[in-house]
Write an enzyme that holds these catalytic residues in place. Structure first.
Site, PDB file in Angstrom:
ATOM      1  N   ALA A   1       0.854  -1.183   0.000  1.00  0.00           N
ATOM      2  CA  ALA A   1       0.000   0.000   0.000  1.00  0.00           C
ATOM      3  C   ALA A   1       0.888   1.231   0.000  1.00  0.00           C
ATOM      4  CB  ALA A   1      -0.901  -0.007   1.228  1.00  0.00           C
TER       5      ALA A   1
ATOM      6  N   GLU B   1       3.651  -5.954   7.659  1.00  0.00           N
ATOM      7  CA  GLU B   1       2.836  -4.910   8.274  1.00  0.00           C
ATOM      8  C   GLU B   1       3.125  -4.692   9.757  1.00  0.00           C
ATOM      9  OE1 GLU B   1       0.269  -6.000   4.668  1.00  0.00           O
ATOM     10  OE2 GLU B   1       1.696  -6.991   5.995  1.00  0.00           O
TER      11      GLU B   1
ATOM     12  N   GLU C   1      -1.390  -9.120  -0.571  1.00  0.00           N
ATOM     13  CA  GLU C   1      -2.803  -9.395  -0.321  1.00  0.00           C
ATOM     14  C   GLU C   1      -3.623  -9.339  -1.617  1.00  0.00           C
ATOM     15  OE1 GLU C   1      -3.846  -8.115   4.108  1.00  0.00           O
ATOM     16  OE2 GLU C   1      -2.946  -6.469   2.983  1.00  0.00           O
TER      17      GLU C   1
END
Length: 253
Positions: free
Chosen positions: A70, A136, A116
């Site tokens: 991300a 993460e 993911e």
């Protein structure tokens, strides 16, 4: 029919359309294809199209990278309400539920949200340069866009929890060994290999392919009823009769 292409050179997602498949390329190479809000918006638009006109999707990344994660600059500014909104998670769920198969062709980094996104695909193939994982917890968050439940469905509980708690990166060789990817190919053969899988899928009955994916994704408690109901529909289809008749006629020759 010639392939149709969509997206300017700086669009976050480049889309090529063919009669039986769509090829979507994550296109932020200067950011290692980090997944930002614009990418998520583009994925939702693509999913809407493939829900309306189902076709196999090949998902890949530009610049020798699938997706490095991300976009941290955006992620750092998000707060509790953003987490509850499931910005990335909902897009990946939608992708996983597409009627036709999703093939992820992975090269280079597939980390965090990029991993993911790959887990949401039905089939994953890669190059030997793949580095995939979920770091993460090292950034003070969890893998909340699917890894916490999809990864164990792919590689099993013991391996998944070890990877999630350590946050370590998996090499291509280990990814193949643990079943995280099903094939490895040199970089210049990766997309041709993805197309070869799509070709094989395209030769099968479309309705049976959609039914197979729907049944496979159904929860355990829905079986065997969901299997039998889908089979009942297919047993009445003209395509089933045609294909089985052709098979029997070939066998008799």
């Amino acid at each position: 029919m010639p392939a149709a292409r969509e997206g300017t050179a700086d669009a976050p997602l480049l889309v090529e359309r063919r009669d039986d498949r769509v090829i979507a390329t994550l296109n932020r190479p200067e950011k290692r294809n980090a997944i930002d809000q614009a990418t998520i918006d583009a994925l939702h638009l693509l999913c809407a199209e493939l829900e309306a006109i189902p076709r196999t999707l090949i998902l890949t990344g530009a610049g020798g990278v699938f997706a490095s994660g991300a976009d941290i600059a955006e992620l750092r500014e998000r707060r509790a309400d953003d987490a509850r909104a499931g910005i990335n998670a909902n897009a990946f769920v939608r992708l996983a539920l597409l009627p036709m198969p999703v093939i992820a062709a992975l090269d280079g980094y597939a980390l965090g949200g990029g991993a993911e996104l790959a887990y949401a695909a039905d089939i994953r193939i890669a190059t030997p340069a793949l580095k995939i994982g979920n770091p993460e917890t090292g950034l003070g968050i969890i893998a909340a866009a699917g890894a916490s439940w999809r990864l164990k469905e792919i590689v099993g509980d013991a391996r998944a929890i070890e990877l999630l708690l350590t946050g370590r990166t998996v090499t291509a060789a280990e990814a193949l060994e643990i079943g995280l990817v099903s094939e490895l190919h040199p970089a210049d053969e990766l997309l041709p290999a993805a197309h070869a899988i799509a070709d094989r899928i395209s030769r099968n009955d479309r309705a049976a392919t959609i039914a197979t994916k729907r049944v496979f994704r159904a929860p355990r408690g829905a079986h065997p009823a969901v299997d039998l109901e889908e089979q009942a529909v297919l047993f009445e289809s003209p395509e089933k009769l045609r294909r089985m008749t052709e098979f029997l006629e070939r066998k008799q020759k």
